[in-house]
Design a protein around this motif. Structure first.
Motif, PDB file in Angstrom:
ATOM      1  N   TYR A   1       0.855  -1.187   0.000  1.00 28.97           N
ATOM      2  CA  TYR A   1       0.000   0.000   0.000  1.00 28.97           C
ATOM      3  C   TYR A   1       0.886   1.230   0.000  1.00 28.97           C
ATOM      4  N   TYR A   2       0.287   2.381  -0.285  1.00 30.82           N
ATOM      5  CA  TYR A   2       1.071   3.611  -0.286  1.00 30.82           C
ATOM      6  C   TYR A   2       0.264   4.778   0.234  1.00 30.82           C
ATOM      7  N   LEU A   3       0.981   5.715   0.838  1.00 29.66           N
ATOM      8  CA  LEU A   3       0.408   6.935   1.379  1.00 29.66           C
ATOM      9  C   LEU A   3       0.772   8.085   0.462  1.00 29.66           C
ATOM     10  N   PHE A   4      -0.188   8.963   0.180  1.00 28.50           N
ATOM     11  CA  PHE A   4       0.090  10.121  -0.662  1.00 28.50           C
ATOM     12  C   PHE A   4      -0.876  11.239  -0.286  1.00 28.50           C
ATOM     13  N   ASP A   5      -0.578  12.439  -0.716  1.00 25.63           N
ATOM     14  CA  ASP A   5      -1.387  13.620  -0.382  1.00 25.63           C
ATOM     15  C   ASP A   5      -1.574  13.778   1.121  1.00 25.63           C
ATOM     16  N   VAL A   6      -0.558  13.419   1.892  1.00 25.67           N
ATOM     17  CA  VAL A   6      -0.616  13.588   3.340  1.00 25.67           C
ATOM     18  C   VAL A   6      -0.231  15.034   3.655  1.00 25.67           C
ATOM     19  N   PRO A   7      -1.068  15.780   4.361  1.00 30.85           N
ATOM     20  CA  PRO A   7      -0.718  17.165   4.715  1.00 30.85           C
ATOM     21  C   PRO A   7       0.581  17.212   5.527  1.00 30.85           C
ATOM     22  N   SER A   8       1.363  18.258   5.347  1.00 33.35           N
ATOM     23  CA  SER A   8       2.670  18.347   6.000  1.00 33.35           C
ATOM     24  C   SER A   8       2.574  18.357   7.522  1.00 33.35           C
ATOM     25  N   ASN A   9       1.438  18.776   8.076  1.00 33.69           N
ATOM     26  CA  ASN A   9       1.301  18.809   9.531  1.00 33.69           C
ATOM     27  C   ASN A   9       0.612  17.564  10.098  1.00 33.69           C
ATOM     28  N   ALA A  10       0.353  16.572   9.256  1.00 33.41           N
ATOM     29  CA  ALA A  10      -0.311  15.341   9.699  1.00 33.41           C
ATOM     30  C   ALA A  10       0.720  14.248   9.977  1.00 33.41           C
TER      31      ALA A  10
ATOM     32  N   ARG B   1       5.697   2.846  15.472  1.00 34.06           N
ATOM     33  CA  ARG B   1       6.122   3.755  14.410  1.00 34.06           C
ATOM     34  C   ARG B   1       5.107   4.847  14.188  1.00 34.06           C
ATOM     35  N   GLU B   2       5.639   6.017  13.879  1.00 34.55           N
ATOM     36  CA  GLU B   2       4.841   7.157  13.446  1.00 34.55           C
ATOM     37  C   GLU B   2       5.569   7.764  12.259  1.00 34.55           C
ATOM     38  N   ILE B   3       4.811   8.207  11.273  1.00 33.16           N
ATOM     39  CA  ILE B   3       5.403   8.813  10.079  1.00 33.16           C
ATOM     40  C   ILE B   3       4.879  10.242  10.006  1.00 33.16           C
ATOM     41  N   ASP B   4       5.805  11.207   9.914  1.00 30.27           N
ATOM     42  CA  ASP B   4       5.390  12.603   9.877  1.00 30.27           C
ATOM     43  C   ASP B   4       6.349  13.420   9.013  1.00 30.27           C
ATOM     44  N   ASN B   5       6.156  14.729   9.039  1.00 32.22           N
ATOM     45  CA  ASN B   5       7.015  15.660   8.315  1.00 32.22           C
ATOM     46  C   ASN B   5       7.029  15.372   6.812  1.00 32.22           C
ATOM     47  N   PHE B   6       5.865  15.096   6.250  1.00 35.68           N
ATOM     48  CA  PHE B   6       5.756  14.795   4.820  1.00 35.68           C
ATOM     49  C   PHE B   6       6.025  16.051   3.987  1.00 35.68           C
ATOM     50  N   SER B   7       6.891  15.912   3.002  1.00 34.66           N
ATOM     51  CA  SER B   7       7.115  17.024   2.073  1.00 34.66           C
ATOM     52  C   SER B   7       5.974  17.048   1.058  1.00 34.66           C
ATOM     53  N   SER B   8       5.871  18.146   0.353  1.00 36.10           N
ATOM     54  CA  SER B   8       4.863  18.258  -0.697  1.00 36.10           C
ATOM     55  C   SER B   8       5.123  17.193  -1.762  1.00 36.10           C
ATOM     56  N   GLY B   9       4.103  16.465  -2.137  1.00 29.70           N
ATOM     57  CA  GLY B   9       4.248  15.441  -3.171  1.00 29.70           C
ATOM     58  C   GLY B   9       4.864  14.137  -2.702  1.00 29.70           C
ATOM     59  N   ALA B  10       5.049  13.973  -1.398  1.00 32.28           N
ATOM     60  CA  ALA B  10       5.659  12.741  -0.882  1.00 32.28           C
ATOM     61  C   ALA B  10       4.745  11.543  -1.126  1.00 32.28           C
ATOM     62  N   VAL B  11       5.374  10.427  -1.489  1.00 33.55           N
ATOM     63  CA  VAL B  11       4.667   9.153  -1.639  1.00 33.55           C
ATOM     64  C   VAL B  11       5.444   8.118  -0.847  1.00 33.55           C
ATOM     65  N   CYS B  12       4.763   7.464   0.100  1.00 32.05           N
ATOM     66  CA  CYS B  12       5.366   6.465   0.981  1.00 32.05           C
ATOM     67  C   CYS B  12       4.818   5.095   0.601  1.00 32.05           C
ATOM     68  N   LEU B  13       5.675   4.242   0.060  1.00 30.83           N
ATOM     69  CA  LEU B  13       5.296   2.879  -0.317  1.00 30.83           C
ATOM     70  C   LEU B  13       5.631   1.940   0.830  1.00 30.83           C
ATOM     71  N   VAL B  14       4.688   1.063   1.178  1.00 28.05           N
ATOM     72  CA  VAL B  14       4.909   0.104   2.256  1.00 28.05           C
ATOM     73  C   VAL B  14       4.712  -1.312   1.721  1.00 28.05           C
ATOM     74  N   LEU B  15       5.727  -2.137   1.901  1.00 28.48           N
ATOM     75  CA  LEU B  15       5.655  -3.563   1.585  1.00 28.48           C
ATOM     76  C   LEU B  15       5.531  -4.286   2.919  1.00 28.48           C
ATOM     77  N   ALA B  16       4.530  -5.142   3.054  1.00 25.56           N
ATOM     78  CA  ALA B  16       4.248  -5.788   4.329  1.00 25.56           C
ATOM     79  C   ALA B  16       4.351  -7.304   4.218  1.00 25.56           C
ATOM     80  N   SER B  17       4.751  -7.919   5.325  1.00 28.21           N
ATOM     81  CA  SER B  17       4.952  -9.371   5.354  1.00 28.21           C
ATOM     82  C   SER B  17       3.652 -10.146   5.554  1.00 28.21           C
ATOM     83  N   GLU B  18       2.574  -9.440   5.929  1.00 23.68           N
ATOM     84  CA  GLU B  18       1.298 -10.115   6.197  1.00 23.68           C
ATOM     85  C   GLU B  18       0.153  -9.320   5.576  1.00 23.68           C
TER      86      GLU B  18
END
Length: 130
Positions: free
Chosen positions: A34-43, A94-111
């Motif tokens: 799955y991937y995260l995108f369009d995350v506001p920079s303060n989220a 884990r927490e993911i923050d400080n997203f830059s504009s246009g950031a896309v976070c891809l996550v590969l999971a074992s389950e």
């Protein structure tokens, strides 16, 4: 904490680079993507740990920080290179923050997704770790 940055093999070309993830790059079979995108920079995203699931997080575009906590120590890792991923073993908050504009976070999971695998309360996480 057995969190590690793994370099993803890349093929450099004047037409653009290609990164390749095959079975020997990460120590688990990929069962969910799955991937995260369009995350506001303060989220922030995350705010949980897993009992069984391992993750490999890749910044496909832009940058973001991953705050990791094993119950004893905390560390912050900035991800900003699409050929370097972060391997997170089981039992790490884990927490993911400080997203830059246009950031896309891809996550590969074992389950595959299972709500029972999540620890969403920090106090419960600390009990799980002791």
């Amino acid at each position: 904490m057995k969190v590690s940055i793994i370099e993803i093999p890349k093929i450099e070309d004047t037409r653009g680079n290609l990164a390749v993830i095959e079975k020997d790059i990460i120590p688990f079979e990929i069962k969910r993507v799955y991937y995260l995108f369009d995350v506001p920079s303060n989220a922030y995203r995350g705010g949980h740990a897993h009992k069984q699931l391992m993750q490999f997080i890749i910044p496909l575009s832009g940058s973001f920080d991953v705050v990791l906590d094993d119950g004893k120590e905390k560390t912050r890792v900035m991800l900003n290179k699409p050929h370097k991923g972060l391997l997170i073993p089981t039992g790490v908050w884990r927490e993911i923050d400080n997203f830059s504009s246009g950031a896309v976070c891809l996550v590969l999971a074992s389950e595959e997704f299972s709500e029972e695998d999540y620890i969403r309360d920090y106090e419960e996480f600390i009990k799980f770790k002791s």
